[in-house]
Scaffold this motif. Structure first.
Motif, PDB file in Angstrom:
ATOM      1  N   MET A 160     109.518  59.431  31.146  1.00 12.52           N
ATOM      2  CA  MET A 160     109.233  60.727  30.506  1.00 12.52           C
ATOM      3  C   MET A 160     107.885  60.699  29.797  1.00 12.52           C
ATOM      4  O   MET A 160     107.119  61.660  29.844  1.00 12.52           O
ATOM      5  N   PHE A 161     107.586  59.561  29.145  1.00  8.36           N
ATOM      6  CA  PHE A 161     106.302  59.439  28.446  1.00  8.36           C
ATOM      7  C   PHE A 161     105.150  59.521  29.448  1.00  8.36           C
ATOM      8  O   PHE A 161     104.169  60.245  29.238  1.00  8.36           O
ATOM      9  N   ILE A 164     110.974  67.659  35.495  1.00 11.35           N
ATOM     10  CA  ILE A 164     110.635  66.235  35.537  1.00 11.35           C
ATOM     11  C   ILE A 164     111.720  65.413  34.841  1.00 11.35           C
ATOM     12  O   ILE A 164     112.154  64.371  35.356  1.00 11.35           O
ATOM     13  N   SER A 165     112.179  65.892  33.678  1.00 14.53           N
ATOM     14  CA  SER A 165     113.204  65.131  32.953  1.00 14.53           C
ATOM     15  C   SER A 165     114.486  65.044  33.774  1.00 14.53           C
ATOM     16  O   SER A 165     115.128  63.995  33.824  1.00 14.53           O
ATOM     17  N   PRO A 202     108.994  74.602  32.070  1.00 12.00           N
ATOM     18  CA  PRO A 202     109.918  74.268  33.162  1.00 12.00           C
ATOM     19  C   PRO A 202     109.525  73.006  33.912  1.00 12.00           C
ATOM     20  O   PRO A 202     110.391  72.264  34.378  1.00 12.00           O
ATOM     21  N   THR A 203     108.194  72.731  33.982  1.00 13.77           N
ATOM     22  CA  THR A 203     107.757  71.509  34.678  1.00 13.77           C
ATOM     23  C   THR A 203     108.342  70.278  33.990  1.00 13.77           C
ATOM     24  O   THR A 203     108.899  69.393  34.654  1.00 13.77           O
ATOM     25  N   VAL A 223     101.302  65.454  32.763  1.00 15.90           N
ATOM     26  CA  VAL A 223     101.350  66.920  32.656  1.00 15.90           C
ATOM     27  C   VAL A 223     100.286  67.416  31.672  1.00 15.90           C
ATOM     28  O   VAL A 223      99.583  68.400  31.937  1.00 15.90           O
ATOM     29  N   ILE A 224     100.124  66.704  30.559  1.00 17.23           N
ATOM     30  CA  ILE A 224      99.109  67.109  29.575  1.00 17.23           C
ATOM     31  C   ILE A 224      97.699  66.909  30.167  1.00 17.23           C
ATOM     32  O   ILE A 224      96.816  67.749  29.996  1.00 17.23           O
ATOM     33  N   GLY A 225      97.519  65.812  30.899  1.00 15.47           N
ATOM     34  CA  GLY A 225      96.225  65.564  31.562  1.00 15.47           C
ATOM     35  C   GLY A 225      95.880  66.678  32.536  1.00 15.47           C
ATOM     36  O   GLY A 225      94.742  67.168  32.578  1.00 15.47           O
TER      37      GLY A 225
END
Lengths: 160, 341
Positions: free
Chosen positions: B309-310, B19-20, B14-15, B316-318
Motif C-alpha cells: 500500500m505504501f 489498489i488496496s 477510487p484508484t 499514485v502520488i508520483g
C-alpha cells in the motif's frame, strides 16, 4: 445575441464528483476516526471538494454576454462574481486543453481572458463556447497580442 | 487548472481503494495463511501455549472472518476485535512472522525506501538532462557517439548484475564493502546527524545501480524529442533571423521536449520501486524490498499489505504530480488524423 450559459448536463459530472468526493472524505473523517496525518489529508481534500462544489453552483448560475464592445460575465452573489473585459483592453488570451485520461481524450478546454485588472475563465462546457473563443481570438488578433504555441494549436483544433 | 487538479484528485480516491482491494486479494490468494501454517507446525510439536496464542491472534485479527470483512477491517472502515482500527487509523496490523506490530518491524525501512527512490529519480533527471541536451545539440559528434554507447550499455545491463559487478570490483580493487544503506552501528538507532550522514555516504552506490538504466532510457528519449523539435520550421526561421542559439534552444524546443521527461516521473516510479527491491537484496539494503519479499513468501499478510500500500501510494502520488506538471507545461490538444482528440 442571447447569453451563453452552462447547461446542466455539462455540469452533472462536476456536481456528482464534487459532492461524491466531499461525502467520501467527510464521511471517513467523521466516522472512521483516522490518524492525525490521514485526518489532515482527508480534511484538506474535503475542503477542496466543497470549494469545487461551490464553484460549480456559481457557474450554473452564471451567464456570459458577448458583443462588439467586450465580454461580460454575470454571476450570482449580487454581482460579486461578475466581470467585464472590453476588447480594447484585452491584454492576453490563452486557450488550454486538459484531460485526466492517459490517452488525453475526453478532455475539456479553458479560455482565459485578461485585462489589466481581472481574469475571466470559461470552460468548454459553455453553450456556444466556440463562438466566444472565435470572438476573443479576433479581438486578440486586432490588438496584435502574441498567442503561445498551446493556444494556437488548440485554436486550430476548434476550427471546423 | 483548479478543475483539472480536483478532477485528477477525485480519480485518486477510487484508484487507491481499488489498489488496496487488489493488494489484499493478491495477499489472500494462496490457500491458508501464516497462522494456519504455524498451527500445523505447532500441532506436530504439541506446544499448547503457542497454539492458544495463535488461536487468539487468529480471532483478534479476524482471520476467521469472511474475506470482505477482513478487507474492510484492514483499511479501517469496519470494526474488528479491537474496534475500528486499520490503515486509516494508523494501525498497520500485526506481523505474525516477527511477532511484533508492523510499525515496529518496519521501523525506518519505508523512510529509507522513499529516500532511495526519490534520490534515484533526482539522479536520473540531473544526469539525463544535460547529457540528453548535449547529445541532441551535438548530433553525430564523438561526444554523442560515446554517450550513446554508454546509454546502450546502461540500458542493456540488468541492475542486479551491475550491483554484483560493482560489489566485486569495490571489494577486490579497493578492499571496500559497499553493501548496506548505512554503517551497521546505526541500524535500529534513532535518527541523528551522524546516521543521516552515514546514509548519504552509502546511498550513492544503490542510486547509481538502480538509476543507470532509467537514466540511459531518459537520455535516449530526450535526445530524440529535442532532435525532432530542433528540425522544425520555427527553429529554422528563428535561426535565420539571427536569434542566439542558446536563447532559441531554451525558449521553445527544450520546453517542448521536456514533456516525456515530466510524464516519465509517473512511469519511472513503479520500475524504480520494483527494480530497487531486487537490488536491495543483492546489496543488503535495509529498505522495504527484502522485507516485502520475505513477507510475501511467508504470507505475513499485514506486513506485506502495508508495504504494498505504501509503494502504491508513492506511485499514485508520483503520477498525480507528474500529471499536474504536464498539464501546466503543455496544455495542448492532441490531433490524430486531423480530428481533435
Amino acid at each position: 445575441m442571447p447569453p451563453h450559459r452552462y447547461p446542466l448536463r455539462a455540469q452533472v459530472l462536476d456536481f456528482a464528483g464534487s459532492l461524491g468526493g466531499f461525502v467520501i472524505c467527510a464521511g471517513l473523517l467523521g466516522f472512521a476516526r483516522p490518524a492525525a496525518a490521514v485526518a489532515w489529508a482527508l480534511g484538506a481534500a474535503a475542503a477542496l471538494f466543497l470549494v469545487y462544489f461551490g464553484r460549480t453552483v456559481c457557474r450554473q448560475l452564471t451567464h456570459i454576454e458577448l458583443d462588439e464592445t467586450g465580454i461580460r460575465v454575470r454571476g450570482p452573489a449580487a454581482g460579486l462574481l461578475s466581470a467585464v473585459i472590453r476588447w480594447e483592453n484585452l491584454r492576453s488570451m490563452q486557450l488550454d486543453y486538459y484531460s485526466t485520461r492517459a490517452d488525453r481524450e475526453g478532455g475539456w478546454m479553458q479560455l482565459r481572458l485578461r485585462d489589466a485588472q481581472r481574469t475571466i475563465r470559461i470552460d468548454s462546457g459553455l453553450n456556444g463556447f466556440a463562438a466566444v473563443v472565435d470572438r476573443a481570438a479576433r479581438a486578440a488578433a486586432e490588438r496584435g497580442l502574441a498567442l503561445d504555441a498551446a493556444t494556437l494549436g488548440n485554436l486550430q483544433a476548434l476550427r471546423p | 487548472m483548479l478543475t483539472y487538479t480536483l478532477r485528477r484528485l477525485l480519480i485518486m480516491i477510487p484508484t487507491l481503494l481499488v489498489i488496496s482491494f487488489v493488494t489484499f486479494s493478491i495477499i489472500k490468494l494462496p490457500p491458508g495463511d501464516f497462522l494456519s501454517n504455524q498451527i500445523a507446525e505447532l500441532r506436530s510439536q504439541g506446544d499448547k501455549a503457542a497454539l492458544e496464542k495463535v488461536e487468539f491472534l487468529r480471532k483478534q485479527y479476524g482471520l476467521d472472518k469472511p474475506f470482505v470483512e477482513q478487507y474492510a477491517a484492514w483499511i479501517g472502515i469496519w470494526p474488528s476485535e479491537q474496534g475500528i482500527s486499520g490503515l486509516l487509523q494508523g494501525d498497520w496490523g500485526w506481523s505474525f512472522e516477527h511477532d511484533l506490530p508492523v510499525s515496529a518491524v518496519v521501523g525506518d525501512r519505508m523512510l529509507l525506501s522513499f529516500m532511495l527512490n526519490f534520490t534515484v529519480v533526482l539522479f536520473t533527471w540531473v544526469v539525463a538532462f544535460p547529457i540528453g541536451v548535449y547529445a541532441a545539440t551535438h548530433q553525430y559528434s564523438w561526444g554523442d557517439h560515446g554517450l550513446t554507447l554508454l546509454g546502450y550499455v546502461g540500458l542493456a545491463t540488468p541492475n542486479f548484475l551491475f550491483a554484483l559487478v560493482l560489489m566485486y570490483f569495490a571489494n577486490v580493487q579497493f578492499g571496500l564493502a559497499i553493501g548496506g544503506i548505512m554503517d551497521p552501528e546505526y541500524l535500529d538507532k534513532a535518527w541523528s546527524l551522524a546516521k543521516f550522514g552515514s546514509v548519504l555516504t552509502h546511498l550513492w552506490i544503490p542510486v547509481i545501480v538502480i538509476g543507470t538504466s532509467g537514466t540511459a532510457g531518459m537520455i535516449r528519449r530526450l535526445r530524440a524529442n529535442l532532435l525532432d523539435e530542433l528540425q522544425k520550421q520555427y527553429v529554422v526561421t528563428a535561426r535565420a533571423k539571427g536569434m542566439p542559439a542558446f536563447r532559441l534552444l531554451v525558449k521553445y524546443p527544450l520546453r517542448m521536449s521536456l514533456n516525456p521527461f515530466i510524464s516519465d516521473i509517473g512511469n519511472m516510479l513503479p520500475s524504480v520501486i520494483s527494480g530497487s527491491a531486487v537490488v536491495a537484496v543483492v546489496l543488503s539494503l535495509q529498505t522495504s524490498g527484502p522485507m516485502l519479499l520475505d513477507a510475501l513468501r511467508s504470507q505475513d499478510q499485514y506486513l506485506a499489505g502495508s508495504f504494498l500500500m505504501f509503494l502504491a501510494m508513492l506511485t499514485v502520488i508520483g503520477m498525480f504530480i507528474s500529471d499536474l506538471l504536464l498539464a501546466a507545461l503543455d496544455p495542448r490538444i492532441r490531433l490524430t488524423g486531423g480530428a481533435a482528440k
